[in-house]
Design a protein around this motif. Structure first.
Motif, PDB file in Angstrom:
ATOM      1  N   GLN A  75     -21.384   5.086   1.406  1.00 38.27           N
ATOM      2  CA  GLN A  75     -22.234   3.934   1.087  1.00 38.27           C
ATOM      3  C   GLN A  75     -21.360   2.803   0.565  1.00 38.27           C
ATOM      4  O   GLN A  75     -20.298   3.033  -0.030  1.00 38.27           O
ATOM      5  CB  GLN A  75     -23.290   4.296   0.039  1.00 38.27           C
ATOM      6  N   ARG A  76     -21.821   1.576   0.800  1.00 39.41           N
ATOM      7  CA  ARG A  76     -21.140   0.400   0.297  1.00 39.41           C
ATOM      8  C   ARG A  76     -22.061  -0.362  -0.650  1.00 39.41           C
ATOM      9  O   ARG A  76     -23.260  -0.427  -0.424  1.00 39.41           O
ATOM     10  CB  ARG A  76     -20.715  -0.519   1.445  1.00 39.41           C
ATOM     11  N   MET A  77     -21.455  -0.948  -1.664  1.00 38.77           N
ATOM     12  CA  MET A  77     -22.198  -1.788  -2.597  1.00 38.77           C
ATOM     13  C   MET A  77     -21.272  -2.937  -2.982  1.00 38.77           C
ATOM     14  O   MET A  77     -20.340  -2.763  -3.787  1.00 38.77           O
ATOM     15  CB  MET A  77     -22.617  -0.994  -3.843  1.00 38.77           C
ATOM     16  N   GLY A  78     -21.507  -4.093  -2.368  1.00 36.84           N
ATOM     17  CA  GLY A  78     -20.624  -5.228  -2.603  1.00 36.84           C
ATOM     18  C   GLY A  78     -19.224  -4.918  -2.110  1.00 36.84           C
ATOM     19  O   GLY A  78     -19.021  -4.531  -0.960  1.00 36.84           O
ATOM     20  N   SER A  79     -18.232  -5.061  -2.985  1.00 38.23           N
ATOM     21  CA  SER A  79     -16.845  -4.793  -2.610  1.00 38.23           C
ATOM     22  C   SER A  79     -16.469  -3.324  -2.758  1.00 38.23           C
ATOM     23  O   SER A  79     -15.342  -2.932  -2.450  1.00 38.23           O
ATOM     24  CB  SER A  79     -15.903  -5.636  -3.475  1.00 38.23           C
ATOM     25  N   LEU A  80     -17.405  -2.504  -3.259  1.00 35.13           N
ATOM     26  CA  LEU A  80     -17.123  -1.084  -3.493  1.00 35.13           C
ATOM     27  C   LEU A  80     -17.562  -0.244  -2.303  1.00 35.13           C
ATOM     28  O   LEU A  80     -18.610  -0.491  -1.698  1.00 35.13           O
ATOM     29  CB  LEU A  80     -17.843  -0.596  -4.751  1.00 35.13           C
ATOM     30  N   THR A  81     -16.749   0.771  -1.981  1.00 28.84           N
ATOM     31  CA  THR A  81     -17.096   1.738  -0.935  1.00 28.84           C
ATOM     32  C   THR A  81     -16.902   3.136  -1.511  1.00 28.84           C
ATOM     33  O   THR A  81     -15.839   3.440  -2.074  1.00 28.84           O
ATOM     34  CB  THR A  81     -16.214   1.571   0.311  1.00 28.84           C
ATOM     35  N   LEU A  82     -17.918   3.974  -1.394  1.00 25.32           N
ATOM     36  CA  LEU A  82     -17.856   5.336  -1.924  1.00 25.32           C
ATOM     37  C   LEU A  82     -18.144   6.319  -0.798  1.00 25.32           C
ATOM     38  O   LEU A  82     -19.118   6.170  -0.059  1.00 25.32           O
ATOM     39  CB  LEU A  82     -18.875   5.530  -3.047  1.00 25.32           C
ATOM     40  N   GLY A  99     -11.484  -1.972  -3.304  1.00 28.98           N
ATOM     41  CA  GLY A  99     -11.020  -3.164  -2.609  1.00 28.98           C
ATOM     42  C   GLY A  99      -9.513  -3.257  -2.696  1.00 28.98           C
ATOM     43  O   GLY A  99      -8.892  -2.772  -3.656  1.00 28.98           O
ATOM     44  N   GLY A 100      -8.922  -3.883  -1.694  1.00 32.00           N
ATOM     45  CA  GLY A 100      -7.464  -4.038  -1.700  1.00 32.00           C
ATOM     46  C   GLY A 100      -6.762  -2.704  -1.711  1.00 32.00           C
ATOM     47  O   GLY A 100      -7.051  -1.811  -0.917  1.00 32.00           O
ATOM     48  N   TRP A 101      -5.828  -2.514  -2.658  1.00 32.80           N
ATOM     49  CA  TRP A 101      -4.981  -1.329  -2.704  1.00 32.80           C
ATOM     50  C   TRP A 101      -5.506  -0.283  -3.681  1.00 32.80           C
ATOM     51  O   TRP A 101      -4.836   0.734  -3.892  1.00 32.80           O
ATOM     52  CB  TRP A 101      -3.561  -1.731  -3.130  1.00 32.80           C
ATOM     53  N   ASP A 102      -6.657  -0.495  -4.270  1.00 33.99           N
ATOM     54  CA  ASP A 102      -7.133   0.368  -5.351  1.00 33.99           C
ATOM     55  C   ASP A 102      -8.095   1.437  -4.823  1.00 33.99           C
ATOM     56  O   ASP A 102      -9.171   1.126  -4.287  1.00 33.99           O
ATOM     57  CB  ASP A 102      -7.843  -0.455  -6.433  1.00 33.99           C
ATOM     58  N   PHE A 103      -7.693   2.700  -5.029  1.00 33.22           N
ATOM     59  CA  PHE A 103      -8.512   3.848  -4.644  1.00 33.22           C
ATOM     60  C   PHE A 103      -8.569   4.813  -5.828  1.00 33.22           C
ATOM     61  O   PHE A 103      -7.588   4.970  -6.564  1.00 33.22           O
ATOM     62  CB  PHE A 103      -7.915   4.583  -3.442  1.00 33.22           C
ATOM     63  N   HIS A 104      -9.687   5.457  -5.967  1.00 35.90           N
ATOM     64  CA  HIS A 104      -9.828   6.494  -6.989  1.00 35.90           C
ATOM     65  C   HIS A 104     -10.473   7.700  -6.303  1.00 35.90           C
ATOM     66  O   HIS A 104     -11.610   7.632  -5.857  1.00 35.90           O
ATOM     67  CB  HIS A 104     -10.712   6.009  -8.149  1.00 35.90           C
ATOM     68  N   SER A 146      -4.595   8.569  -5.801  1.00 34.45           N
ATOM     69  CA  SER A 146      -4.656   7.181  -5.347  1.00 34.45           C
ATOM     70  C   SER A 146      -3.929   7.048  -4.016  1.00 34.45           C
ATOM     71  O   SER A 146      -3.478   8.035  -3.434  1.00 34.45           O
ATOM     72  CB  SER A 146      -4.013   6.264  -6.393  1.00 34.45           C
ATOM     73  N   LEU A 147      -3.786   5.824  -3.560  1.00 33.99           N
ATOM     74  CA  LEU A 147      -3.073   5.576  -2.306  1.00 33.99           C
ATOM     75  C   LEU A 147      -1.664   6.141  -2.355  1.00 33.99           C
ATOM     76  O   LEU A 147      -1.144   6.626  -1.344  1.00 33.99           O
ATOM     77  CB  LEU A 147      -3.022   4.059  -2.039  1.00 33.99           C
ATOM     78  N   GLN A 148      -1.043   6.124  -3.514  1.00 34.34           N
ATOM     79  CA  GLN A 148       0.326   6.603  -3.660  1.00 34.34           C
ATOM     80  C   GLN A 148       0.438   8.097  -3.364  1.00 34.34           C
ATOM     81  O   GLN A 148       1.499   8.579  -2.988  1.00 34.34           O
ATOM     82  CB  GLN A 148       0.832   6.314  -5.080  1.00 34.34           C
ATOM     83  N   ASN A 149      -0.656   8.834  -3.502  1.00 30.92           N
ATOM     84  CA  ASN A 149      -0.633  10.276  -3.275  1.00 30.92           C
ATOM     85  C   ASN A 149      -0.778  10.652  -1.808  1.00 30.92           C
ATOM     86  O   ASN A 149      -0.670  11.825  -1.453  1.00 30.92           O
ATOM     87  CB  ASN A 149      -1.741  10.960  -4.082  1.00 30.92           C
TER      88      ASN A 149
END
Length: 904
Positions: free
Chosen positions: A614-621, A647-652, A697-700
């Protein structure tokens, strides 16, 4: 020139057996007669695969190639499969498969890589062995190699046998025959190693002349005790083979030869087991590696000729040996030297190109040899380079190698501990654990479920449960990594923290991990303690234990990392699928979601049991339910993942075990409920409450996919920048032209704008051309646009940076040529003109394109397809098509003069 400068007349053909009336008595291929030449190439790369992924990851030092295997392949392995013989105009007269004339061994780990990476070259190597076997009466050029390049004198008896048996089986499965000879890593040898080789049916080996101690003629009735000749200073005559009888007094107390009476030592009766040995010519082999002799085939042939003995002996062998990578990688273009020497220079000297097995079949040894106790070709101190601070491989005596002995001791200790684990747990699963290990090579070559099941059925003590199958495979993989950790490259250079040393420690870490999984033993602490005694030359590491902590432990992977990789990449690979799935009517969506989606993540099979995004604004889960299965050990994990893209390079990303459908449904409900608040902080808080503190994160991500996603995430920015630079270029075009017209230095900002704008425009046009290549009209328009870009770039002195353009153009040219030669569809004239313009546009854009593959394709069709077309055209007085084809050949730098001369 790299190839020789003495060419026969155009159209003449020379073969290795040029006399059609040879009889068995005079044919040097059937009876020993005259001078024979053998050039042996030892082709090998250390195993570089990540132990957890069974794949080689990107190696920046090999740029612009992906890794060092790939780089050396394009510089050496492929060029030798398609080696050019050139005329004095630099045109291709012949394409030679050098492997048809080399004596060669290719390490099994390298052959496995070649089979996956370039099956065309892999097949050329197999075909070369088959053709050489046919030419040399059943004796192919290929010989086997001990499996993963361990130093045999430093291995225990079991490992010696496994290395030889794995090497033999890998060879047999590829070449379809049993090996007659075997290459020993670094030619490391002792009499215990000879004993295992003889027991395994190996007929001969190749050694350096420095490894011989003394030799003499074989005893005869007339001379039952000939005098020994000391040759310890590399003075052995390398023009003949030698028989080496296994010594009655071996170091190993368990030797089966220990009971042979000493009085029989000098009689050397045929009752004693033996192996035959060839010693390569040391001075010439050194010159091949360290002088310019291989840059010209005439000089090379002259150097070979200097070793021919003029003592009227009926036959002699001039054999040389070096790393196969010398030809093309270490010495660029020298594969051409070999091709010309094999097919022109050597036959002109009436020398017969052969291999060791064939020569041995014609000329059985009449001399015997005794070896020094423990030796190798690249160490003056026996095998000290792989266990001692002997100075070999040092950085000009600046760096020590005091780490070598503690590293060897630590790995020997670990091997022995793993042996105990294997025997204790293996005997519960395998009828004979060591036989199972020796035959595990059959699984390593084919990991399909059917083949693994057949293997386990042959060796199991009882019908294994699923859990026992996993343990059986874990034990065997533990042993595989225990052998890989002794790969010689780990000691070869000056520092333990180099990639080679780190790699063998990674294999050790994986073996430790598997032992813990099966037996619950904790060996890592003892191993790291022993590594602490191995001092590093690098202050940041201090010793091997710290290298293990910093470079090895940090690279370990588990199921959670694989699941996190899958989860994050799913945001980029599953978007269309997910959106379609979620837009279905409710019942259909439920049916769709119940289906499983299968994907391979390196050596893991990923079965997606559920997925929702699902997406909510700039967030995607995205939340998913995933089962991962190792294709190597059959281990599996059932996991739940949640990944939030901010968004961008940020992932959790969070991972946990699947604990049931009810728990999973509640997780989804809570997470998507939190997302509705459109707060990244709140969503991450709920993820932490549900999954715990551990996050990825993306680094992993594994490096390959991380780089791909980084490019995707950057694409929008790069596109926007490209547009800005293009606008700046257009707005200032007149100013740029004025600067160039008056020969004034262009401001850097304007020149960079021109470089980027034209490069961007060129790449877009190439992509359109790639898409429209089947449409002649659109293709012409794109080519005209590329030519216009090239003209503009030339006027403005632009440097077009088009990293993908080279490969795109090369593939387009090869594809168009294949279409022209095999399926012209009646549009020959237009197709050939299009092809010629494609080649020209690469030059105009200053893209350094390689036409080698197109050249190979054209040459392969020259006599079978192009020549008949020319004959028909000439007979019908419609020679336009022929002339165009020959003109194309000239453009591809192929010598077409033979056909031109035949047509007058």
């Amino acid at each position: 020139m790299t190839s020789a400068d003495q060419m026969p007349a155009s159209g003449s053909t020379l073969t290795l057996d040029s006399d059609p009336n040879n009889t068995k008595e005079t044919d040097p291929l059937r009876k020993a007669n005259g001078v024979y030449v053998t050039v042996h190439g030892h082709f090998y790369q250390p195993p570089r695969e990540n132990p957890y992924l069974d794949a080689i990851e990107r190696q920046p030092s090999a740029a612009p190639f992906h890794d060092w295997n790939e780089r050396i392949h394009w510089e050496c392995y492929r060029p030798n499969a398609f080696a050019r013989v050139l005329n004095d105009r630099g045109e291709v007269v012949e394409i030679v498969n050098n492997y048809e004339y080399f004596s060669f061994n290719i390490g099994p780990t390298l052959m496995s890589w070649l089979e996956r990476y370039d099956v065309e070259v892999y097949q050329r190597i197999l075909e070369a062995d088959a053709k050489s076997s046919q030419r040399l009466h059943g004796h192919g050029n290929a010989i086997a190699q001990v499996y993963n390049h361990i130093i045999m004198p430093l291995a225990n008896e079991r490992d010696k046998y496994t290395q030889i048996r794995w090497g033999k089986e890998d060879f047999r499965s590829r070449f379809g025959r049993n090996p007659e000879g075997m290459w020993l890593a670094e030619t490391g040898v002792d009499y215990a190693t000879l004993e295992t080789l003889v027991a395994e049916g190996i007929r001969f080996i190749i050694l350096a002349p420095s490894q011989a101690l003394r030799c003499r003629p074989l005893p005869t009735q007339d001379d039952p005790n000939p005098e020994w000749i000391e040759v310890g200073g590399s003075q052995i005559d390398s023009t003949r083979p030698y028989r080496c009888y296994l010594q009655p007094t071996l170091d190993s107390s368990s030797s089966t030869l220990s009971a042979i009476p000493t009085s029989r030592k000098d009689s050397r009766t045929e009752e004693l087991p033996y192996i035959d040995i060839f010693f390569y010519d040391g001075p010439i082999s050194r010159d091949m590696g360290f002088s310019d002799v291989v840059y010209n085939s005439t000089h090379f042939a002259g150097r070979i000729g200097s070793a021919v003995r003029g003592d009227h002996r009926p036959t002699q062998l001039i054999s040389v040996a070096t790393d196969g990578e010398t030809f093309g990688h270490h010495k660029k273009g020298t594969e051409k030297t070999l091709a010309y020497a094999f097919t022109r220079e050597f036959p002109q000297q009436s020398w017969t190109v052969t291999n060791f097995a064939h020569y041995l079949s014609l000329n059985s040894p009449s001399w015997e040899v005794e070896l020094k106790s423990v030796t190798a070709w690249s160490c003056a101190h026996g095998v000290g380079r792989w266990e001692d601070d002997c100075g070999c491989g040092g950085e000009g005596s600046v760096w020590h190698q005091k780490w070598r002995r503690p590293l060897r001791n630590a790995l020997n200790w670990l091997r022995d501990q793993l042996t105990e684990v294997y025997e204790e747990h293996g005997r519960q699963l395998f009828r004979d654990p060591w036989q199972a290990r020796d035959e595990y090579i059959q699984v390593m070559r084919d990991r399909s479920a059917g083949n693994v099941n057949r293997f386990l059925s042959r060796h199991q003590t009882h019908k294994l449960t699923a859990a026992e199958q996993v343990d059986a495979l874990r034990l065997l993989e533990m042993q595989r990594h225990a052998l890989l950790m002794f790969t010689s490259c780990g000691w070869f250079f000056e520092e333990i923290s180099r990639p080679e040393g780190t790699q063998i420690l990674r294999y050790a870490a994986r073996a430790l991990e598997l032992a813990g999984d099966v037996a619950g033993v904790q060996l890592e602490k003892g191993f790291v303690k022993r590594l602490g005694l191995a001092p590093s030359n690098v202050d940041d590491f201090k010793h091997g234990g710290e290298i293990y902590r910093q470079l090895v432990l940090t690279a370990q992977l588990g199921f959670k990392q694989v699941a996190a990789h899958y989860a994050i990449t799913s945001l980029f690979s599953n978007h269309k699928l997910v959106e379609t799935r979620n837009s279905l009517p409710r019942k259909d969506a439920a049916d769709k979601q119940s289906q499983r989606y299968h994907k391979k993540v390196y050596c893991y099979a990923a079965n997606e049991l559920d997925y929702q995004l699902q997406r909510m604004g700039s967030l995607t889960l995205a939340v998913g339910n995933l089962k991962l299965v190792s294709e190597i050990t059959w281990e599996s994990e059932h996991l739940v993942f949640a990944v939030l893209h901010l968004g961008g390079w940020d992932f959790h990303c969070c991972i946990q075990q699947f604990t049931g459908r009810r728990d999973y449904s509640q997780i989804k409900e809570k997470l998507f409920g939190a997302l509705q608040q459109a707060s990244a902080a709140h969503t991450i808080l709920v993820m932490t409450q549900l999954f715990g503190e551990e996050a990825f994160s993306l680094q992993n991500l594994f490096a390959e996919e991380r780089h791909r996603i980084m490019q995707l995430l950057s694409q929008e920015t790069l596109t926007r920048l490209g547009q800005l630079y293009t606008q700046a270029y257009r707005d200032n075009y007149g100013v740029l032209m004025a600067f160039h017209r008056d020969e004034i230095a262009v401001p850097q900002e304007l020149q960079v704008a021109a470089d980027i704008a034209l490069g961007h425009r060129c790449l877009i046009t190439l992509r359109w051309l790639e898409q429209d290549i089947a449409d002649p009209q659109k293709s012409w328009n794109h080519i005209l646009e590329l030519e216009a870009i090239a003209t503009e770039a030339k006027h403005l002195r632009c440097r077009l940076n088009i990293p993908d353009g080279k490969q795109m153009l090369e593939q387009l040219i090869a594809r168009s040529l294949w279409q022209l030669l095999h399926d012209a569809n009646g549009s020959f004239n237009a197709d050939i003109q299009l092809l010629e313009r494609l080649i020209d546009v690469g030059d105009q854009l200053n893209i350094d394109i390689s036409l080698q593959r197109s050249q190979e394709l054209y040459f392969s069709c020259l006599h079978s397809q192009i020549a008949p077309v020319c004959v028909i055209s000439f007979e019908n007085e419609r020679d336009n098509q022929c002339l165009q084809l020959l003109k194309l050949g000239k453009k591809l730098a192929v010598d077409v003069s033979m056909i031109s001369n035949q047509l007058g």
